[in-house]
Design a protein around this motif. Structure first.
Motif, short mmCIF file in Angstrom:
data_model
loop_
_atom_site.label_atom_id
_atom_site.label_comp_id
_atom_site.label_asym_id
_atom_site.label_seq_id
_atom_site.Cartn_x
_atom_site.Cartn_y
_atom_site.Cartn_z
N ALA A 139 5.36 -1.06 11.65
CA ALA A 139 5.20 0.40 11.71
C ALA A 139 6.47 1.13 11.31
O ALA A 139 6.42 2.29 10.87
N GLN A 140 7.62 0.46 11.41
CA GLN A 140 8.89 1.05 10.97
C GLN A 140 9.10 0.88 9.48
O GLN A 140 10.09 1.36 8.92
N GLY A 141 8.15 0.17 8.83
CA GLY A 141 8.24 0.00 7.39
C GLY A 141 8.98 -1.24 6.93
O GLY A 141 9.29 -1.38 5.75
N ILE A 189 -4.67 10.18 7.02
CA ILE A 189 -3.81 11.36 6.93
C ILE A 189 -2.59 11.20 7.83
O ILE A 189 -1.45 11.44 7.41
N ALA A 190 -2.82 10.77 9.08
CA ALA A 190 -1.71 10.62 10.03
C ALA A 190 -0.71 9.58 9.55
O ALA A 190 0.51 9.79 9.63
N ALA A 191 -1.21 8.44 9.05
CA ALA A 191 -0.31 7.38 8.59
C ALA A 191 0.54 7.86 7.42
O ALA A 191 1.74 7.57 7.34
N ALA A 192 -0.07 8.59 6.49
CA ALA A 192 0.66 9.09 5.33
C ALA A 192 1.75 10.08 5.75
O ALA A 192 2.89 10.02 5.27
N LEU A 193 1.41 11.00 6.63
CA LEU A 193 2.38 12.02 7.04
C LEU A 193 3.50 11.41 7.87
O LEU A 193 4.67 11.78 7.72
N ASP A 219 -3.23 -0.39 8.06
CA ASP A 219 -4.11 -0.52 9.22
C ASP A 219 -3.29 -0.85 10.46
O ASP A 219 -3.50 -0.29 11.55
N ALA A 220 -2.35 -1.79 10.31
CA ALA A 220 -1.52 -2.20 11.43
C ALA A 220 -0.63 -1.06 11.91
O ALA A 220 -0.41 -0.88 13.12
N THR A 221 -0.12 -0.28 10.98
CA THR A 221 0.72 0.87 11.34
C THR A 221 -0.08 1.91 12.12
O THR A 221 0.39 2.43 13.15
N ASP A 253 0.83 -1.21 0.00
CA ASP A 253 0.00 0.00 0.00
C ASP A 253 0.86 1.26 0.00
O ASP A 253 2.10 1.21 0.06
N GLY A 254 0.18 2.39 -0.08
CA GLY A 254 0.88 3.66 -0.22
C GLY A 254 1.67 4.07 1.00
O GLY A 254 2.70 4.74 0.88
N VAL A 255 1.22 3.68 2.19
CA VAL A 255 1.94 4.04 3.41
C VAL A 255 3.29 3.34 3.45
O VAL A 255 4.33 3.97 3.67
N GLU A 256 3.28 2.02 3.25
CA GLU A 256 4.54 1.28 3.27
C GLU A 256 5.46 1.74 2.14
O GLU A 256 6.67 1.91 2.33
#
Length: 224
Positions: free
Chosen positions: A174-176, A95-99, A211-213, A66-69
């Motif tokens: 969460a650290q990618g 928004i928070a996850a993306a930023l 979602d997990a992040t 996904d875009g966050v990772e």
């Protein structure tokens, strides 16, 4: 930017009609060159190994990666490339996850050509840019009193019945980190990582790594 006159852009969206529409729309701009497009985050990372870009126009919710990772990995591995999110979703968690992942700007798909063009120019020049709806939510979040309270802990001191290993893996997600990187870090097999992830996702109701992040940040399992 990699060029003094042209902004080199990669378009990432899992819906082919949206992706092709964005490529066509950006092709009408005199100062933008679309150097590639991809249907998920992994495709975007492959493109960045093959070609240079100034901005990745990134959807958030996509299969495979996904875009966050993808944003986390791009900002780590290609620090000269800026990520501008363009998505349907404008909820606080998205928004928070993306930023947190390193996105420099955030637009919703209600944005028109002029707004997207202006955001690309601002992002390529190092500025942060948000559309009106996102800006309002950011201001509202700043004014909202107090953080969310985490779910009650279980016998391990963790929320939602997560085991210590599951919490550890959520922190690394969460650290990618990828599954392979997690396996290497924890000295366990990749199949074991997948099993722990499946169990953790079932417990917290996550359907994706983003979602997990968001869950990890919301419950204090990851550093902001």
């Amino acid at each position: 930017m990699s060029d003094t006159t042209m902004i080199r852009v990669i378009v990432v969206d899992d819906q082919q009609i949206v992706r092709e529409g964005l490529v066509a729309l950006l092709g009408l701009l005199d100062d933008v060159e679309v150097v590639g497009s991809a249907g998920d985050g992994e495709g975007a990372l492959r493109l960045l190994e093959e070609t240079s870009a100034d901005v990745v126009l990134m959807d958030l919710r996509m299969p495979v990666m996904d875009g966050v990772e993808a944003t986390q990995r791009i900002t780590r591995q290609h620090s000269q490339v800026a990520v501008l999110v363009l998505t349907t979703y404008a909820d606080d968690d998205s928004i928070a996850a993306a930023l947190r992942s390193g996105a420099r700007g955030y637009l919703t798909k209600d944005a028109g050509r002029a707004e997207i063009a202006a955001a690309l120019r601002a992002t390529a020049s190092g500025q942060s840019t948000f559309d009106t709806a996102v800006s309002r939510r950011l201001v509202a979040a700043m004014l909202r009193p107090g953080p969310l309270h985490p779910a009650p802990p279980d016998r391990w001191g963790n929320p939602d019945g997560l085991t210590p290993r599951e919490v550890e893996i959520l922190k690394l997600i969460a650290q990618g980190m990828t599954n392979q990187q997690i396996a290497t870090s924890l000295f366990i097999g990749e199949s074991t990582v997948k099993t722990h992830i499946n169990h953790a996702f079932a417990k917290i109701g996550a359907r994706s790594r983003s979602d997990a992040t968001r869950y990890a940040y919301r419950h204090g399992l990851a550093e902001g």
